[in-house]
Design a protein around this motif. Structure first.
Motif, PDB file in Angstrom:
ATOM      1  N   ARG A   1       0.955  -1.009  -0.037  1.00 42.88           N
ATOM      2  CA  ARG A   1       0.073  -0.065   0.016  1.00 42.88           C
ATOM      3  C   ARG A   1       0.903   1.292  -0.082  1.00 42.88           C
ATOM      4  O   ARG A   1       0.727   2.253  -0.762  1.00 42.88           O
ATOM      5  N   GLN A   2       1.818   1.174   0.988  1.00 44.82           N
ATOM      6  CA  GLN A   2       2.733   2.318   1.130  1.00 44.82           C
ATOM      7  C   GLN A   2       3.346   2.596  -0.193  1.00 44.82           C
ATOM      8  O   GLN A   2       3.655   3.784  -0.886  1.00 44.82           O
ATOM      9  N   ILE A   3       3.955   1.578  -1.014  1.00 38.02           N
ATOM     10  CA  ILE A   3       4.776   1.686  -1.995  1.00 38.02           C
ATOM     11  C   ILE A   3       3.877   2.277  -3.223  1.00 38.02           C
ATOM     12  O   ILE A   3       4.320   3.268  -3.949  1.00 38.02           O
ATOM     13  N   VAL A   4       2.617   1.652  -3.314  1.00 35.43           N
ATOM     14  CA  VAL A   4       1.947   2.133  -4.454  1.00 35.43           C
ATOM     15  C   VAL A   4       1.425   3.539  -4.163  1.00 35.43           C
ATOM     16  O   VAL A   4       1.495   4.924  -5.070  1.00 35.43           O
ATOM     17  N   PHE A   5       1.310   4.242  -2.904  1.00 38.32           N
ATOM     18  CA  PHE A   5       1.207   5.735  -2.397  1.00 38.32           C
ATOM     19  C   PHE A   5       2.237   6.453  -2.897  1.00 38.32           C
ATOM     20  O   PHE A   5       2.262   7.569  -3.581  1.00 38.32           O
ATOM     21  N   ILE A   6       3.215   5.879  -2.526  1.00 45.91           N
ATOM     22  CA  ILE A   6       4.700   6.801  -2.916  1.00 45.91           C
ATOM     23  C   ILE A   6       4.790   6.964  -4.521  1.00 45.91           C
ATOM     24  O   ILE A   6       5.119   8.013  -4.936  1.00 45.91           O
TER      25      ILE A   6
ATOM     26  N   PHE B   1      -3.939  12.280  -3.585  1.00 51.76           N
ATOM     27  CA  PHE B   1      -3.360  12.622  -2.398  1.00 51.76           C
ATOM     28  C   PHE B   1      -4.346  13.458  -1.471  1.00 51.76           C
ATOM     29  O   PHE B   1      -4.651  13.263  -0.489  1.00 51.76           O
ATOM     30  N   LEU B   2      -4.963  14.533  -2.293  1.00 48.71           N
ATOM     31  CA  LEU B   2      -6.002  15.371  -1.401  1.00 48.71           C
ATOM     32  C   LEU B   2      -6.898  14.290  -0.935  1.00 48.71           C
ATOM     33  O   LEU B   2      -7.313  14.494   0.256  1.00 48.71           O
ATOM     34  N   MET B   3      -7.684  13.509  -1.847  1.00 52.82           N
ATOM     35  CA  MET B   3      -8.783  12.690  -1.329  1.00 52.82           C
ATOM     36  C   MET B   3      -8.326  11.798  -0.110  1.00 52.82           C
ATOM     37  O   MET B   3      -8.877  11.452   0.853  1.00 52.82           O
ATOM     38  N   LYS B   4      -7.047  11.322  -0.409  1.00 54.46           N
ATOM     39  CA  LYS B   4      -6.592  10.510   0.697  1.00 54.46           C
ATOM     40  C   LYS B   4      -6.715  10.956   2.286  1.00 54.46           C
ATOM     41  O   LYS B   4      -6.930  10.499   3.236  1.00 54.46           O
ATOM     42  N   GLN B   5      -5.938  12.344   1.923  1.00 52.80           N
ATOM     43  CA  GLN B   5      -5.686  13.195   3.264  1.00 52.80           C
ATOM     44  C   GLN B   5      -7.307  13.363   3.920  1.00 52.80           C
ATOM     45  O   GLN B   5      -7.440  13.230   4.794  1.00 52.80           O
ATOM     46  N   PHE B   6      -8.141  13.575   3.119  1.00 50.07           N
ATOM     47  CA  PHE B   6      -9.645  13.701   3.487  1.00 50.07           C
ATOM     48  C   PHE B   6     -10.248  12.798   4.108  1.00 50.07           C
ATOM     49  O   PHE B   6     -10.915  12.905   5.158  1.00 50.07           O
ATOM     50  N   PHE B   7     -10.108  11.776   3.503  1.00 51.12           N
ATOM     51  CA  PHE B   7     -10.588  10.263   4.045  1.00 51.12           C
ATOM     52  C   PHE B   7     -10.088   9.998   5.258  1.00 51.12           C
ATOM     53  O   PHE B   7     -10.946   9.265   6.167  1.00 51.12           O
ATOM     54  N   GLU B   8      -8.741  10.436   5.507  1.00 48.92           N
ATOM     55  CA  GLU B   8      -8.423  10.286   7.083  1.00 48.92           C
ATOM     56  C   GLU B   8      -9.364  10.718   8.104  1.00 48.92           C
ATOM     57  O   GLU B   8      -9.268  10.272   9.243  1.00 48.92           O
TER      58      GLU B   8
END
Lengths: 295, 351
Positions: free
Chosen positions: A124-129, A174-181
């Motif tokens: 997951r982290q690799i995909v995100f990076i 990235f924006l959406m990932k941060q908001f879903f947090e």
């Protein structure tokens, strides 16, 4: 002073009032200074728009005059641009491209952002990076591979060719990932127990909770695509496939640039962005603030 | 409505096992409370029953079905969360309707069922409001409504009252108990508050560090705790623990006082003598504890006094009227029958 003595008659109260008056005066000065700075800022932002509108109302011989008020105002340019069939076509092209790209970004960016945020899976982290790292590559570098790709797939000079690089963006993901947090897992778990499947949980529970972020993203993506110039210029060949910015740049002939027509087209083409902004503005301000906090 | 059993249930995160083989049988319609300090595994157990947490080992049976590999929605359970988890963008009516997402019912049946639940929970007039317009207690009621509407085999409550203020918590506690008497479903309720556990439960499951310490009715765990942990965890204020040494037929306290014992101990065995604050009396014939009052907490009808003695700080509950003052010397004693004796090393109860 008379007020002060009326209030209590004690000298202490009078001086208190005097001091508070002084403080008030200072506050007022600060306020005036702040307004002046804001006013100047506003002026700087409005100037190009004012010139755009002013130029669009001028005759060609007056274009290089810097005066803001045209000597003989005319709407001739508007009738010309609107009656010229090309502009209408470009406008439609731009609308189609900006709308489809926006919808696609809202859907896919948030889908990927949600998955990266709420699911634990290996890599997951690799995909995100990997997604984030694409933000570091400038468009200018990507244009050549995009072009070669479009050429080999036969996408040159088509809507698909113009749109495909922007259908999903790393920034949006990235924006959406941060908001879903900020969406508590309890909501998702409650929905899981209620019997929704994972897609329904995303669509019916998570998405409505990040509406401000979606609105902000919608504005960013719409504006970005509406004003996109370099890639549409490269990928399109025929005048019919031009978008508004590409088409406008070509107004006039080889020798003479028809600024009054370009400004007229530009003035007309700000309308959709204004409409989009007016619809979403109450969300975007919140969205930008929240994005700032999250960032 | 259904029985539920946990068989050798374990949970591990990587190499770390947090739940070490939980065995528990819950019968139809029972109200069972999991209680323990934070990190004891009570919420993890509940989430495993709900299907929100994967099972590392063991089995979960609901109503004669092994549900290990079933999705939460297939387990016939409903859950109420600590922070309510009612969907903020929907009206109360829609929130409750979500509980019926998979129910094979017509629209009119569904809405009739929603109205019925709203009536039972006394919130018919709130159905068209948004959660932001509700108070904490009302939100919790909506969450309960969403769970109830499905009439599940088992209700799971995950610390549902801890976000409410003290007064509301007492009120909701009562309502949940009444609700259970009315609908009669099996309920598993997780809390860290032993008062909640005592007042609500048919049976209490006391957990610590991933092990069940004791399962029993509120009376059993209060009067016959199996070890020192349960004895101290249940009851407020906590049971006083006095260090002692066993000498066969009796024991001696630190101050040399000797007490008779019903059991035989090894000579020199380290013991703990437990006395509930309620069992201590002022000015007895044979004082066990003597000391000065360091703090007193008046509660109205009674007063808690904290006594600094040779056994450490001892708390006693004495009548509120004419309670002794701070600094006063007091003698405390207890009926030998009310004493609990534990092995100091293992904590196991001897009496």
């Amino acid at each position: 002073m008379s007020v002060a003595s009326e209030v209590s008659g004690r000298p202490q109260a009078a001086t208190d009032l005097l001091f508070s008056r002084k403080a008030k005066k200072q506050r007022n000065m600060g306020q005036i200074l702040r307004w002046m700075v804001l006013f100047l800022g506003g002026l700087i932002m409005i100037a190009p728009i004012a010139y755009m509108i002013s130029t669009s109302l001028k005759w060609p011989h007056e274009v290089y005059n810097v005066n803001l008020i045209p000597e003989e105002p005319t709407i001739e340019n508007y009738t010309y641009v609107l009656e010229d069939g090309r502009f209408y076509g470009w406008f439609v092209n731009s609308i189609i491209i900006a709308l489809i790209t926006t919808v696609s970004n809202l859907f896919f960016d948030s889908l990927v952002g949600y998955t990266l945020c709420k699911f634990r899976f290996p890599g997951r982290q690799i995909v995100f990076i990997a997604i984030l790292s694409t933000l570091m590559i400038p468009t200018e570098m990507l244009v050549i591979p995009w072009y070669m790709m479009s050429q080999s797939f036969g996408w040159l000079d088509s809507y698909w060719g113009i749109m495909f690089p922007g259908l999903m963006t790393a920034f949006g993901t990235f924006l959406m990932k941060q908001f879903f947090e900020s969406v508590p897992d309890d909501f998702l778990e409650a929905a899981r127990i209620d019997g929704l499947n994972e897609f329904q949980i995303w669509w019916r529970i998570a998405m409505p909770l990040v509406k401000p972020a979606l609105a902000a993203l919608a504005i960013f993506v719409f504006l970005g695509n509406w004003t996109a110039f370099l890639w549409p210029l490269i990928v399109t060949n025929s005048v019919e496939m031009y978008t508004v910015p590409v088409g406008l740049s070509g107004f006039g002939d080889e020798v003479d640039v028809a600024w009054e027509l370009i400004m007229t087209g530009a003035a007309i083409s700000t309308l959709p962005t204004l409409i989009v902004f007016l619809i979403f503005q109450r969300f975007i301000i919140r969205g930008v603030v929240m994005a700032g906090l999250k960032g | 409505m259904a029985d539920l059993s946990l068989k050798k249930l374990t949970k591990a995160y990587g190499q770390v096992e947090v739940l070490h083989g939980i065995d528990l049988d819950i019968s139809d319609g029972e109200f069972v409370v999991f209680v323990g300090p934070s990190g004891c595994g009570k919420s993890t157990s509940l989430r495993m029953i709900a299907g929100l947490e994967e099972i590392t080992g063991g089995e979960i049976w609901i109503d004669g079905r092994m549900v290990n590999n079933l999705e939460p929605k297939e387990r016939d359970i409903a859950m109420v969360f600590q922070n309510y988890a009612i969907y903020p963008h929907m009206t109360v009516r829609k929130n409750i309707a979500f509980g019926l997402w998979n129910a094979p019912m017509s629209k009119s049946e569904k809405s009739a069922r929603i109205e019925e639940v709203a009536r039972v929970l006394d919130m018919d007039n709130l159905l068209d409001r948004k959660p932001s317009q509700l108070s904490g207690g009302q939100r919790q009621r909506v969450a309960i409504g969403r769970a109830m509407v499905r009439n599940p085999a088992v209700f799971l409550f995950d610390e549902p009252l801890s976000n409410l203020d003290a007064q509301l918590r007492t009120q909701m506690r009562l309502e949940i108990k009444k609700l259970h008497q009315k609908v009669g479903n099996t309920i598993i309720f997780v809390t860290h508050d032993q008062v909640e556990a005592m007042t609500l439960a048919d049976r209490i499951v006391i957990m610590k560090d991933g092990f069940i310490q004791q399962i029993g009715t509120p009376e059993e765990v209060f009067h016959n705790p199996v070890n020192a942990f349960v004895a101290q965890f249940i009851g407020a204020p906590s049971m006083n623990m006095l260090e002692a040494t066993g000498n066969g037929q009796d024991l001696s306290l630190r101050n040399g006082e000797k007490l008779p014992l019903q059991v035989t101990t090894l000579t020199g065995q380290k013991l703990l003598v437990g006395i509930r604050p309620d069992d201590l009396v002022l000015h007895p014939e044979t004082p066990l504890i003597t000391g000065n009052i360091s703090v007193r907490e008046p509660l109205g009808s009674e007063t808690l006094i904290y006594v600094s003695s040779s056994h450490g700080e001892i708390v006693a509950r004495v009548p509120g009227k004419d309670a002794p003052r701070v600094g006063e010397e007091v003698h405390l004693g207890a009926n030998p029958d009310s004493l609990h004796v534990f092995d100091a090393e293992s904590g196991a109860a001897l009496v």
